[in-house]
Design a protein around this motif. Structure first.
Motif, PDB file in Angstrom:
ATOM      1  N   MET A   1     124.363  22.312  25.452  1.00 43.48           N
ATOM      2  CA  MET A   1     123.417  21.229  25.148  1.00 43.48           C
ATOM      3  C   MET A   1     122.738  21.450  23.795  1.00 43.48           C
ATOM      4  O   MET A   1     122.545  20.516  23.029  1.00 43.48           O
ATOM      5  N   ARG A   2     122.438  22.760  23.486  1.00 38.57           N
ATOM      6  CA  ARG A   2     121.794  23.026  22.195  1.00 38.57           C
ATOM      7  C   ARG A   2     122.701  22.587  21.051  1.00 38.57           C
ATOM      8  O   ARG A   2     122.231  22.129  20.014  1.00 38.57           O
ATOM      9  N   GLU A   3     124.008  22.735  21.242  1.00 34.10           N
ATOM     10  CA  GLU A   3     124.948  22.353  20.175  1.00 34.10           C
ATOM     11  C   GLU A   3     124.839  20.848  19.900  1.00 34.10           C
ATOM     12  O   GLU A   3     124.787  20.418  18.738  1.00 34.10           O
ATOM     13  N   LEU A   4     124.769  20.056  20.971  1.00 36.77           N
ATOM     14  CA  LEU A   4     124.676  18.602  20.828  1.00 36.77           C
ATOM     15  C   LEU A   4     123.345  18.224  20.173  1.00 36.77           C
ATOM     16  O   LEU A   4     123.299  17.427  19.222  1.00 36.77           O
ATOM     17  N   ILE A   5     122.262  18.834  20.649  1.00 39.36           N
ATOM     18  CA  ILE A   5     120.932  18.515  20.110  1.00 39.36           C
ATOM     19  C   ILE A   5     120.854  18.896  18.631  1.00 39.36           C
ATOM     20  O   ILE A   5     120.423  18.109  17.784  1.00 39.36           O
ATOM     21  N   GLY A   6     121.324  20.124  18.317  1.00 33.23           N
ATOM     22  CA  GLY A   6     121.254  20.609  16.930  1.00 33.23           C
ATOM     23  C   GLY A   6     122.071  19.720  15.995  1.00 33.23           C
ATOM     24  O   GLY A   6     121.623  19.392  14.882  1.00 33.23           O
ATOM     25  N   LEU A   7     123.242  19.325  16.443  1.00 35.99           N
ATOM     26  CA  LEU A   7     124.097  18.482  15.597  1.00 35.99           C
ATOM     27  C   LEU A   7     123.434  17.124  15.338  1.00 35.99           C
ATOM     28  O   LEU A   7     123.394  16.646  14.190  1.00 35.99           O
ATOM     29  N   CYS A   8     122.886  16.521  16.374  1.00 30.99           N
ATOM     30  CA  CYS A   8     122.261  15.203  16.202  1.00 30.99           C
ATOM     31  C   CYS A   8     121.018  15.298  15.321  1.00 30.99           C
ATOM     32  O   CYS A   8     120.746  14.416  14.488  1.00 30.99           O
ATOM     33  N   GLN A   9     120.261  16.388  15.472  1.00 32.30           N
ATOM     34  CA  GLN A   9     119.091  16.575  14.603  1.00 32.30           C
ATOM     35  C   GLN A   9     119.530  16.682  13.146  1.00 32.30           C
ATOM     36  O   GLN A   9     118.932  16.092  12.248  1.00 32.30           O
ATOM     37  N   LYS A  10     120.604  17.416  12.920  1.00 31.93           N
ATOM     38  CA  LYS A  10     121.096  17.598  11.548  1.00 31.93           C
ATOM     39  C   LYS A  10     121.564  16.264  10.954  1.00 31.93           C
ATOM     40  O   LYS A  10     121.276  15.956   9.793  1.00 31.93           O
ATOM     41  N   LEU A  11     122.258  15.478  11.751  1.00 30.12           N
ATOM     42  CA  LEU A  11     122.743  14.185  11.251  1.00 30.12           C
ATOM     43  C   LEU A  11     121.573  13.296  10.827  1.00 30.12           C
ATOM     44  O   LEU A  11     121.637  12.601   9.806  1.00 30.12           O
ATOM     45  N   LEU A  12     120.480  13.339  11.605  1.00 26.66           N
ATOM     46  CA  LEU A  12     119.308  12.529  11.250  1.00 26.66           C
ATOM     47  C   LEU A  12     118.593  13.117  10.023  1.00 26.66           C
ATOM     48  O   LEU A  12     118.243  12.397   9.078  1.00 26.66           O
ATOM     49  N   ARG A  13     118.415  14.442  10.026  1.00 26.02           N
ATOM     50  CA  ARG A  13     117.698  15.086   8.912  1.00 26.02           C
ATOM     51  C   ARG A  13     118.434  14.889   7.591  1.00 26.02           C
ATOM     52  O   ARG A  13     117.820  14.643   6.555  1.00 26.02           O
ATOM     53  N   ASP A  14     119.771  14.998   7.642  1.00 27.85           N
ATOM     54  CA  ASP A  14     120.561  14.878   6.412  1.00 27.85           C
ATOM     55  C   ASP A  14     120.712  13.430   5.956  1.00 27.85           C
ATOM     56  O   ASP A  14     121.293  13.167   4.905  1.00 27.85           O
ATOM     57  N   GLY A  15     120.244  12.498   6.770  1.00 25.12           N
ATOM     58  CA  GLY A  15     120.352  11.089   6.401  1.00 25.12           C
ATOM     59  C   GLY A  15     121.740  10.506   6.626  1.00 25.12           C
ATOM     60  O   GLY A  15     122.037   9.402   6.164  1.00 25.12           O
ATOM     61  N   ASP A  16     122.611  11.255   7.326  1.00 31.11           N
ATOM     62  CA  ASP A  16     123.955  10.706   7.615  1.00 31.11           C
ATOM     63  C   ASP A  16     123.851   9.493   8.517  1.00 31.11           C
ATOM     64  O   ASP A  16     124.678   8.582   8.454  1.00 31.11           O
ATOM     65  N   VAL A  17     122.863   9.516   9.412  1.00 31.07           N
ATOM     66  CA  VAL A  17     122.646   8.384  10.315  1.00 31.07           C
ATOM     67  C   VAL A  17     121.149   8.098  10.398  1.00 31.07           C
ATOM     68  O   VAL A  17     120.322   8.948  10.072  1.00 31.07           O
ATOM     69  N   LYS A  18     120.847   6.890  10.830  1.00 29.01           N
ATOM     70  CA  LYS A  18     119.448   6.495  11.010  1.00 29.01           C
ATOM     71  C   LYS A  18     119.036   6.564  12.470  1.00 29.01           C
ATOM     72  O   LYS A  18     117.848   6.555  12.779  1.00 29.01           O
TER      73      LYS A  18
END
Ligand code: SF4
Ligand code: SF4
Ligand code: SF4
Length: 290
Positions: A1-18
């Protein structure tokens, strides 16, 4: 679960997704979650209760969500098949969303399921799944769990109905579909009901009676089943949305079997594989095509 959470946080932080569309705990099991800030990703969960097909939130009919910006969507392999169908039909652009695939060990029939997955509570679609580790996603997380058990429930029900005489079968569906109040929840829940104006809403000419009436109900469900032939990915969201528990996946499941038997086609994750509806072959043995 941490892998999923960390990846989604990164996508938002990096601006890849809104926005991230995933699953969170709800009052009756898990429910879809729409998350726009990295901290909110801590709410994400994924387990056997993740029954919904979140690709529905990318549908052209959900314009208000598309307005939030590019989305990352948490998907199972069978959800990717819905995405591929929308790509094949030019309803979406591939780069319009980031697919976060999760290796899948099957889901319950309901988002409120609990206990070990077994042949009684497993979703019908999971038994012969070849998409537990989707290959066309942008990211793939988790370890591959054990294969889900097989439920013979739907196959047995379809066989029962096939063994009825035509008159008995007609009477059966007439009675089952008489409960339909034409609320259209099934249509709204389906990731693949994408027409801007549904045939059932057209009034000039009026193809389908819009009020709940056995005659119009039959027309509506027949039209819907045919429009989803070779497209339905068996997510069951229509049936779960129905306030009267009408067994819609029996209808779509049977049509899906016919598509496999006669056309050798089942919706998969490759949008380049042509679907029977939407393609034609000039060498077709039947005259009507020429
Ligand atoms: S059909 Fe396959 S990918 Fe979909 S929930 Fe079942 S096991 Fe997972
Ligand atoms: S018809 Fe029902 S089971 Fe099929 S894709 Fe639509 S919502 Fe899912
Ligand atoms: S959700 Fe159920 S009651 Fe509503 S239109 Fe669909 S089948 Fe009919």
């Amino acid at each position: 679960m941490r892998e999923l959470i960390g990846l989604c946080q990164k996508l938002l932080r990096d601006g890849d997704v809104k926005v991230v569309i995933g699953y969170e705990e709800g009052p009756r099991g898990v429910r879809p979650a729409v998350i726009t800030d990295p901290a909110g990703c801590e709410r994400l969960v994924f387990d056997h209760r993740a029954v919904h097909n979140l690709v529905a939130y990318l549908s052209p009919r959900r314009g208000h969500l598309r307005d939030l910006g590019r989305a990352a969507v948490v998907v199972k392999g069978c959800d990717v098949a819905a995405f591929a169908t929308l790509l094949r039909e030019s309803q979406l652009e591939r780069e319009g969303a980031v697919l976060v695939g999760v290796r899948c060990g099957g889901v319950y029939r309901s988002a409120a399921g609990s206990g070990p997955l077994d042949e009684k509570n497993v979703a019908d679609r999971c038994g012969d799944c070849g998409l537990r580790e989707p290959g066309t996603v942008d990211h793939l997380v988790g370890e591959l769990p054990a294969a889900p058990p097989v439920s013979g429930r739907r196959a047995a029900r379809i066989a029962e109905i096939e063994n009825m005489s035509p008159a008995e079968r007609f009477a059966y569906w007439r009675e089952v579909l008489a409960d339909c109040v034409r609320c259209n929840a099934c249509r709204s829940a389906c990731p693949l009901c994408v027409c801007e104006r549904c045939l059932a809403d057209k009034t000039d000419p009026r193809w389908v009676e819009s009020s709940p009436h056995p005659r119009g109900n039959l027309s509506w469900h027949m039209a819907r089943a045919l429009h989803l032939a070779g497209r339905c990915v068996d997510c069951g969201d229509c049936e779960r949305a129905c306030p009267f528990g009408i067994p819609l996946t029996l209808i779509n499941g049977k049509v899906g079997l016919v598509m496999r038997e006669r056309f050798g086609f089942a919706p998969g994750e490759d949008p380049e594989v042509p679907a029977p509806i939407g393609t034609f072959d000039t060498d077709d043995s039947q005259e009507f095509i020429r």
